[in-house]
Structures are given as structure tokens and as C-alpha cells.
Design an enzyme around this catalytic site. Structure first.
Site, PDB file in Angstrom:
ATOM      1  N   SER A 119      19.304  36.107 -42.193  1.00 32.34           N
ATOM      2  CA  SER A 119      19.972  35.813 -43.464  1.00 32.34           C
ATOM      3  C   SER A 119      21.487  35.996 -43.360  1.00 32.34           C
ATOM      4  O   SER A 119      22.211  35.688 -44.294  1.00 32.34           O
ATOM      5  CB  SER A 119      19.422  36.720 -44.567  1.00 32.34           C
ATOM      6  OG  SER A 119      19.566  38.073 -44.205  1.00 32.34           O
ATOM      7  N   GLU A 152      17.169  27.227 -46.121  1.00 36.84           N
ATOM      8  CA  GLU A 152      18.500  26.901 -45.589  1.00 36.84           C
ATOM      9  C   GLU A 152      18.332  26.569 -44.108  1.00 36.84           C
ATOM     10  O   GLU A 152      17.800  27.380 -43.347  1.00 36.84           O
ATOM     11  CB  GLU A 152      19.453  28.098 -45.712  1.00 36.84           C
ATOM     12  CG  GLU A 152      20.058  28.280 -47.074  1.00 36.84           C
ATOM     13  CD  GLU A 152      21.048  29.446 -47.115  1.00 36.84           C
ATOM     14  OE1 GLU A 152      22.123  29.280 -47.694  1.00 36.84           O
ATOM     15  OE2 GLU A 152      20.741  30.536 -46.579  1.00 36.84           O
ATOM     16  N   ASN A 190      23.310  33.576 -49.694  1.00 35.54           N
ATOM     17  CA  ASN A 190      23.643  35.005 -49.642  1.00 35.54           C
ATOM     18  C   ASN A 190      25.145  35.269 -49.662  1.00 35.54           C
ATOM     19  O   ASN A 190      25.581  36.330 -50.094  1.00 35.54           O
ATOM     20  CB  ASN A 190      22.990  35.663 -48.422  1.00 35.54           C
ATOM     21  CG  ASN A 190      21.507  35.890 -48.645  1.00 35.54           C
ATOM     22  OD1 ASN A 190      21.045  35.904 -49.773  1.00 35.54           O
ATOM     23  ND2 ASN A 190      20.754  36.041 -47.577  1.00 35.54           N
TER      24      ASN A 190
END
Length: 282
Positions: A119, A152, A190
Site C-alpha cells: 500500500s 489500484e 492512501n
């Protein structure tokens, strides 16, 4: 490229969620973790999740049995040799990921695509430790994987068009909506989300409002399904802190400094839901 078998490294929250998603979509899965206990726990989580879907009448008992039959749990990297795509879904730690990626790279055939579910860690940097940087990509799923619509897809500097297109098609085949992102710390979601969570901790630390009112404000004022502090507890305060530290180190911009209160809660072991207490008690 036809992807019939997916290898997954990590049977934790993200790994077992990806395994469930693939198995329900008719794809065979090899889910690898370091111990039989970890593997069994991951499969039990998938089984429980599918059981809840039966109760909601989303799937049948036969669908559940077929999905579980498609998941092979293992502690051996050799079992990944049948996969056309291997997704690394280990803890968000650079050294650990590098160790895992080198092991995958040494075992699977040269044409196999390797993806990381990271992430926040650089896809370009991770790709460089493998001998297939053109066939390396970021495939960032969101928690809970079976429910969240987004993936993503992150292109490293070296990722080929063929690799990107194969993984994009795979995400769509899993019923997800992919967005393509350039490699940058935190990617898109994020990069916006975690600083917002961090700012909520500054607001809390300054005593501007109670945690409940901060979360109510963002839910009712911005139509968010969950407030930022409750979300931090769900994600894990240690994870939020680690991501902010990556941003600060990579961008060198003081706007990414972690809130001292966030650091303090992590130091106290109050990491959120997983420890029974974070901003809130569970």
C-alpha cells in the site's frame, strides 16, 4: 496471457481475502504462509466469510464447496510453480517483501507475472530486486477484499504494457474496477486518505472535538461511511504511522509528519481493533 492459477504469499487479512475473491471467480489458488497454523487460519477465515454469504443468500453451499476446493494451502514456495500470477500480500515491511520476492523469482517460470499488494512501498524499487522487472507490478486491493470494488494497478518504471494489460484484465475478471497509477509513495488513495487520518489525530490532540464528534462530522458532512478515527482503528494505528513515516522519508516534506498523539498511542500498544483498543475500545 491466460491466468488460471494465482499464487498468494500471505494467508492474513489481505491474502485470504484475495484468495477468496479468486476462488469464487473460478480461479485456482495456492496460498502460502510460513506455518501450517497460519495457512489453516487463513482458510478458516475464507470458510467463515463464505458461510456468511450463504446466510445472505449471495452464494449456494455448492458454490462455497467449489470455492474452497480451489484453494490449496501450503508452506512451500515450490507449490507456486503452477501459477501464472503470484501476488505478494505479506506485512508492509520492505526487507520482508524483498526476501519473499527473491524466493518467488527464483522458483517460478520466467514468463510468470509477480505483483505486490503493497500500500506504500515503491514498485520500481521492489521490481529491481527481481530478475523480471518488466513483469512486476503493483496490485493494491482494499480491505475487505471481497467487498471493496477498487484495485489500484501501479506501474513501476520498468513495468511492460503487456504486464499492465494482463493484470488489468485479471482485475476486471475478478469483478473489480481497476485504476492505473504511476509509482509514487502511497499511490493515489492512501496518499490522500492517510494524511487525512493523520490530520484527524491533530484535531483530536488539540481538543477541538471528541473522537465521536470528529467521526460524526466527517460521516455526516462528507458522506463518508466511517469516520477517520474509527477507520484508523480498523486499519491499525501502527499501519497509519508506518505509512506517514514512508511519506515523510520519501517526499522530505514536513506536511507528512505523523501526529505525536498517533505515535504515542502506537507506543502504548493501542493499535486499534486488533489489540482491542485504539482511539476507541472494542
Amino acid at each position: 496471457m491466460s491466468i488460471k492459477t494465482v499464487g498468494i504469499i500471505g494467508a492474513g487479512t489481505m491474502g485470504n481475502g484475495i484468495a477468496q475473491l479468486c476462488a469464487v471467480s473460478g480461479i485456482d489458488v495456492v496460498m502460502v504462509d510460513i506455518s501450517d497454523v497460519a495457512v489453516a487460519k487463513g482458510i478458516a477465515t475464507v470458510s467463515g466469510s463464505l458461510e456468511r454469504l450463504i446466510k445472505k443468500e449471495k452464494i449456494s453451499a455448492a458454490d462455497r464447496d467449489a470455492a474452497l476446493a480451489r484453494i490449496k494451502g501450503s508452506t512451500r514456495y515450490d507449490d507456486l510453480q503452477s501459477a501464472q500470477l503470484v501476488i505478494e500480500a505479506a506485512t508492509e515491511n520492505y526487507e520482508l517483501k524483498v526476501r519473499i520476492l527473491k524466493q518467488i523469482d527464483a522458483i517460478v517460470a520466467p514468463e510468470v507475472i509477480i505483483a505486490s499488494n503493497t500500500s506504500s512501498i515503491s514498485i520500481t524499487k521492489l521490481a529491481a530486486v527481481t530478475g523480471r522487472a518488466d513483469r512486476f507490478i503493483g496490485m493494491h486491493f482494499f480491505n475487505p477484499v471481497p467487498l471493496m470494488a477498487l484495485v489500484e494497478i501501479i506501474r513501476g518504471l520498468q513495468t511492460s504494457d503487456a504486464t499492465h494489460d494482463a493484470v488489468q484484465a485479471m482485475a476486471r475478471a475478478l469483478g473489480k474496477t481497476p485504476i492505473t497509477v504511476k509509482n509514487s509513495p502511497g499511490f493515489v488513495v492512501n496518499r490522500i486518505l492517510v494524511p487525512m487520518i493523520n490530520e484527524a489525530f491533530f484535531v483530536l490532540a488539540e481538543g477541538l472535538a471528541t473522537p465521536e464528534d470528529i467521526d460524526a462530522g466527517m460521516k455526516l458532512g462528507c458522506n463518508q461511511p466511517i469516520g477517520p478515527l474509527a477507520l484508523a482503528d480498523m486499519v491499525g494505528l501502527d499501519v497509519c504511522l508506518a505509512v506517514m513515516e514512508v511519506y515523510l522519508s520519501e517526499f522530505g516534506d514536513s506536511k507528512y509528519r505523523a501526529c505525536p498523539l498517533l505515535k504515542e498511542l502506537v507506543a502504548a500498544g493501542r493499535l486499534g481493533r486488533k489489540t482491542g483498543r485504539g482511539v476507541y475500545s472494542y
